[in-house]
Motif scaffolding. Structure first.
Motif, mmCIF file in Angstrom:
data_model
loop_
_atom_site.group_PDB
_atom_site.id
_atom_site.type_symbol
_atom_site.label_atom_id
_atom_site.label_comp_id
_atom_site.label_asym_id
_atom_site.label_seq_id
_atom_site.Cartn_x
_atom_site.Cartn_y
_atom_site.Cartn_z
ATOM 1 N N GLY A 181 -26.268 -14.134 48.489
ATOM 2 C CA GLY A 181 -26.374 -15.418 49.159
ATOM 3 C C GLY A 181 -26.867 -16.517 48.234
ATOM 4 O O GLY A 181 -27.447 -16.274 47.171
ATOM 5 N N VAL A 182 -26.605 -17.732 48.645
ATOM 6 C CA VAL A 182 -27.064 -18.903 47.888
ATOM 7 C C VAL A 182 -28.081 -19.712 48.670
ATOM 8 O O VAL A 182 -28.709 -20.616 48.107
ATOM 9 N N VAL A 183 -28.235 -19.440 49.956
ATOM 10 C CA VAL A 183 -29.227 -20.127 50.789
ATOM 11 C C VAL A 183 -30.025 -19.054 51.510
ATOM 12 O O VAL A 183 -29.543 -18.440 52.467
ATOM 13 N N PRO A 184 -31.227 -18.727 51.074
ATOM 14 C CA PRO A 184 -31.926 -19.260 49.891
ATOM 15 C C PRO A 184 -31.364 -18.655 48.604
ATOM 16 O O PRO A 184 -30.642 -17.669 48.622
ATOM 17 N N LEU A 185 -31.721 -19.276 47.488
ATOM 18 C CA LEU A 185 -31.233 -18.818 46.194
ATOM 19 C C LEU A 185 -31.833 -17.466 45.843
ATOM 20 O O LEU A 185 -33.045 -17.258 45.919
ATOM 21 N N VAL A 186 -30.958 -16.534 45.468
ATOM 22 C CA VAL A 186 -31.395 -15.215 45.042
ATOM 23 C C VAL A 186 -30.687 -14.885 43.732
ATOM 24 O O VAL A 186 -29.559 -15.321 43.486
ATOM 25 N N VAL A 187 -31.365 -14.126 42.903
ATOM 26 C CA VAL A 187 -30.768 -13.690 41.642
ATOM 27 C C VAL A 187 -29.857 -12.503 41.922
ATOM 28 O O VAL A 187 -30.295 -11.503 42.491
ATOM 29 N N PRO A 188 -28.562 -12.574 41.582
ATOM 30 C CA PRO A 188 -27.663 -11.444 41.866
ATOM 31 C C PRO A 188 -28.034 -10.224 41.040
ATOM 32 O O PRO A 188 -28.352 -10.322 39.847
ATOM 33 N N SER A 189 -28.034 -9.081 41.686
ATOM 34 C CA SER A 189 -28.322 -7.819 41.013
ATOM 35 C C SER A 189 -27.046 -7.005 40.881
ATOM 36 O O SER A 189 -26.078 -7.217 41.622
ATOM 37 N N LEU A 190 -27.047 -6.091 39.938
ATOM 38 C CA LEU A 190 -25.881 -5.247 39.696
ATOM 39 C C LEU A 190 -26.030 -3.953 40.490
ATOM 40 O O LEU A 190 -26.859 -3.105 40.152
ATOM 41 N N PRO A 191 -25.258 -3.772 41.566
ATOM 42 C CA PRO A 191 -25.326 -2.505 42.299
ATOM 43 C C PRO A 191 -24.761 -1.373 41.447
ATOM 44 O O PRO A 191 -23.720 -1.513 40.807
ATOM 45 N N LEU A 192 -25.448 -0.244 41.448
ATOM 46 C CA LEU A 192 -25.137 0.814 40.489
ATOM 47 C C LEU A 192 -23.823 1.517 40.801
ATOM 48 O O LEU A 192 -22.928 1.585 39.958
ATOM 49 N N TRP A 193 -23.660 2.032 42.022
ATOM 50 C CA TRP A 193 -22.464 2.825 42.257
ATOM 51 C C TRP A 193 -21.208 1.979 42.368
ATOM 52 O O TRP A 193 -20.131 2.435 41.959
ATOM 53 N N PRO A 194 -21.221 0.717 42.859
ATOM 54 C CA PRO A 194 -20.012 -0.101 42.710
ATOM 55 C C PRO A 194 -19.678 -0.409 41.243
ATOM 56 O O PRO A 194 -18.500 -0.450 40.862
ATOM 57 N N ALA A 195 -20.712 -0.608 40.399
ATOM 58 C CA ALA A 195 -20.435 -0.833 38.975
ATOM 59 C C ALA A 195 -19.841 0.411 38.329
ATOM 60 O O ALA A 195 -18.923 0.325 37.504
ATOM 61 N N ALA A 196 -20.343 1.596 38.706
ATOM 62 C CA ALA A 196 -19.750 2.832 38.182
ATOM 63 C C ALA A 196 -18.322 3.005 38.670
ATOM 64 O O ALA A 196 -17.465 3.529 37.945
ATOM 65 N N ALA A 197 -18.033 2.556 39.900
ATOM 66 C CA ALA A 197 -16.655 2.631 40.400
ATOM 67 C C ALA A 197 -15.735 1.709 39.614
ATOM 68 O O ALA A 197 -14.572 2.053 39.345
ATOM 69 N N VAL A 198 -16.214 0.532 39.225
ATOM 70 C CA VAL A 198 -15.388 -0.380 38.427
ATOM 71 C C VAL A 198 -15.049 0.242 37.081
ATOM 72 O O VAL A 198 -13.941 0.073 36.544
ATOM 73 N N LEU A 199 -15.978 1.000 36.512
ATOM 74 C CA LEU A 199 -15.740 1.633 35.213
ATOM 75 C C LEU A 199 -14.645 2.689 35.277
ATOM 76 O O LEU A 199 -14.112 3.089 34.232
ATOM 77 N N LEU A 200 -14.278 3.153 36.475
ATOM 78 C CA LEU A 200 -13.138 4.060 36.587
ATOM 79 C C LEU A 200 -11.839 3.393 36.162
ATOM 80 O O LEU A 200 -10.885 4.080 35.789
ATOM 81 N N GLY A 201 -11.808 2.067 36.199
ATOM 82 C CA GLY A 201 -10.613 1.360 35.759
ATOM 83 C C GLY A 201 -10.366 1.435 34.275
ATOM 84 O O GLY A 201 -9.303 1.019 33.798
ATOM 85 N N LEU A 202 -11.321 1.968 33.506
ATOM 86 C CA LEU A 202 -11.124 2.152 32.068
ATOM 87 C C LEU A 202 -10.314 3.396 31.731
ATOM 88 O O LEU A 202 -10.005 3.618 30.553
ATOM 89 N N LEU A 203 -9.973 4.200 32.723
ATOM 90 C CA LEU A 203 -9.253 5.448 32.463
ATOM 91 C C LEU A 203 -7.918 5.238 31.739
ATOM 92 O O LEU A 203 -7.568 6.038 30.862
ATOM 93 N N PRO A 204 -7.115 4.195 32.044
ATOM 94 C CA PRO A 204 -5.854 4.030 31.313
ATOM 95 C C PRO A 204 -6.026 3.861 29.808
ATOM 96 O O PRO A 204 -5.113 4.201 29.045
ATOM 97 N N ALA A 205 -7.157 3.338 29.344
ATOM 98 C CA ALA A 205 -7.358 3.166 27.912
ATOM 99 C C ALA A 205 -7.412 4.504 27.183
ATOM 100 O O ALA A 205 -7.095 4.570 25.983
ATOM 101 N N PHE A 206 -7.778 5.568 27.871
ATOM 102 C CA PHE A 206 -7.844 6.890 27.255
ATOM 103 C C PHE A 206 -6.632 7.755 27.610
ATOM 104 O O PHE A 206 -6.319 8.688 26.891
ATOM 105 N N VAL A 207 -5.963 7.426 28.713
ATOM 106 C CA VAL A 207 -4.798 8.212 29.132
ATOM 107 C C VAL A 207 -3.528 7.745 28.435
ATOM 108 O O VAL A 207 -2.707 8.557 28.008
#
Length: 387
Positions: free
Chosen positions: A343-369
């Motif tokens: 959210g922006v009202v009130p202002l909060v510092v965005p944090s990096l959620p761990l398991w969604p970030a790990a899920a995004v890293l699955l998109g790196l699989l084509p670089a090795f395949v």
């Protein structure tokens, strides 16, 4: 090492025969597009700038590792610049036109222009708050990430091979889409080629003058390619169709139209809370009817495929990695919406959620395949020794 005599009487050592490394067939272009569109779908489910930056970095790494050495594959940088331009325009609009987001931290105040009564709800100038800029930044980053993912698909999948993989019923539509998708990479390649030629001749290639002198040859080359494409299509008998009974044509139209309506109704049901019970069954029925209509419609197209692309294990892994990223981000947006949409009202510092970030890293699989093929070194020169 064997030796033989040449006409001059000198012994010439013949190089030892080495086996050529087998090159793997290129990946199916549909797999690249499914992977890229899945990453774009994941980008639409979040406004977290850390996750969006991670998605763009993932696509950039895969493009750098898997992009072939071809002129049409150099369009990723242009899409990246376009994404930056979209982000800047979104911020400028937020500063000039304001935003409905209420804010308390005023950064600066611009002179406000008075508008007539019929323009109620529109504001030009006035106070610019930190909440307004952050909301515009989050929305612009989401659109920029979507453009970057589409640029990755343009750089990794050859448009002509994508056209060859389409079903027969979509061949005419696919030609128009492929010509449109080919225009941007070819235009960028022509601009780079002409600018390099002008630099070699000592002529300016930047600024308004260089742009005007490069633009006309680029447009002329695009027109020549269009005429050549039309002549090639005419020479190959493009547009010939088979005789299909009227009953099959009517069945094809009913299945295709009903399938598309079912897909629209199913998607609407999935997006609304009231239609969660019927959305998935209607969507599956619509997809099945549309596929049956496309299969029947392909009977009127008389064409063959030379060396068709296969859906091998690598293509399934690439498409599956993108689908996994999209599915995990959709699930995360339902279970933890505040982490994916800070959210922006009130202002909060965005944090990096761990398991969604790990899920995004699955998109790196084509670089090795499916990495890009390496350039083979030139053969060593044959050494001649006097007899």
């Amino acid at each position: 090492m064997a030796s033989r005599a040449d006409p001059g009487g000198r012994l010439r050592h013949a190089p030892a025969e080495t086996s050529r490394p087998r090159t793997r067939p290129p990946l199916h272009p549909g797999a690249w597009w499914l992977w890229a569109l899945a990453l774009g779908t994941a980008a639409t489910r979040t406004t977290n700038p850390l996750l969006l930056a991670l998605l763009m970095a993932t696509s950039a790494y895969v493009v750098a590792a898997c992009r072939p050495h071809a002129p049409w594959a150099r369009s990723y940088s242009a899409f990246f610049k376009l994404a930056l331009a979209v982000l800047v325009v979104r911020l400028v609009f937020a500063v000039v036109l304001g935003s409905p987001v209420p804010g308390t931290r005023v950064l600066l105040t611009l002179p406000e222009l008075a508008l007539p009564d019929w323009a109620q709800g529109i504001r030009l100038g006035g106070p610019v708050t930190a909440e307004t800029l952050l909301r515009a930044l989050y929305d612009g980053l989401r659109l920029a990430a979507l453009l970057v993912c589409v640029g990755a698909a343009n750089s990794l999948a050859h448009p002509a091979r994508l056209l060859k993989s389409l079903p027969g019923a979509l061949y005419e539509t696919g030609v128009a889409v492929v010509v449109a998708l080919t225009y941007a990479p070819n235009l960028i390649a022509d601009v780079q080629r002409l600018r390099a030629a002008r630099r070699l001749r000592g002529r300016p290639d930047r600024g308004v003058r260089g742009l005007l002198q490069v633009g006309l040859p680029v447009l002329e080359g695009a027109l020549e390619r269009s005429v050549a494409l039309a002549a090639a299509m005419d020479a190959r008998g493009y547009g010939r169709g088979a005789d299909v009974p009227p009953r099959v044509r009517r069945t094809t139209g009913v299945l295709t139209l009903g399938g598309l309506l079912g897909v629209c109704a199913g998607l609407y049901g999935l997006l609304t809370a009231a239609g969660g019970t019927y959305g998935l069954p209607v969507l599956l029925a619509g997809v099945a009817a549309a596929l049956a209509g496309l299969r029947l419609g392909g009977r009127r197209t008389l064409r063959t495929r030379y060396r068709p692309d296969r859906w091998d294990a690598r293509a399934r892994l690439v498409a599956g990695s993108g689908a996994a990223v999209a599915a995990m981000l959709v699930l995360a947006s339902v279970r933890d919406p505040q982490a994916l949409n800070p959210g922006v009202v009130p202002l909060v510092v965005p944090s990096l959620p761990l398991w969604p970030a790990a899920a995004v890293l699955l998109g790196l699989l084509p670089a090795f395949v499916s990495p890009a093929p390496r350039h083979r070194a030139a053969p060593a020169p044959v050494r001649e020794e006097p007899s």
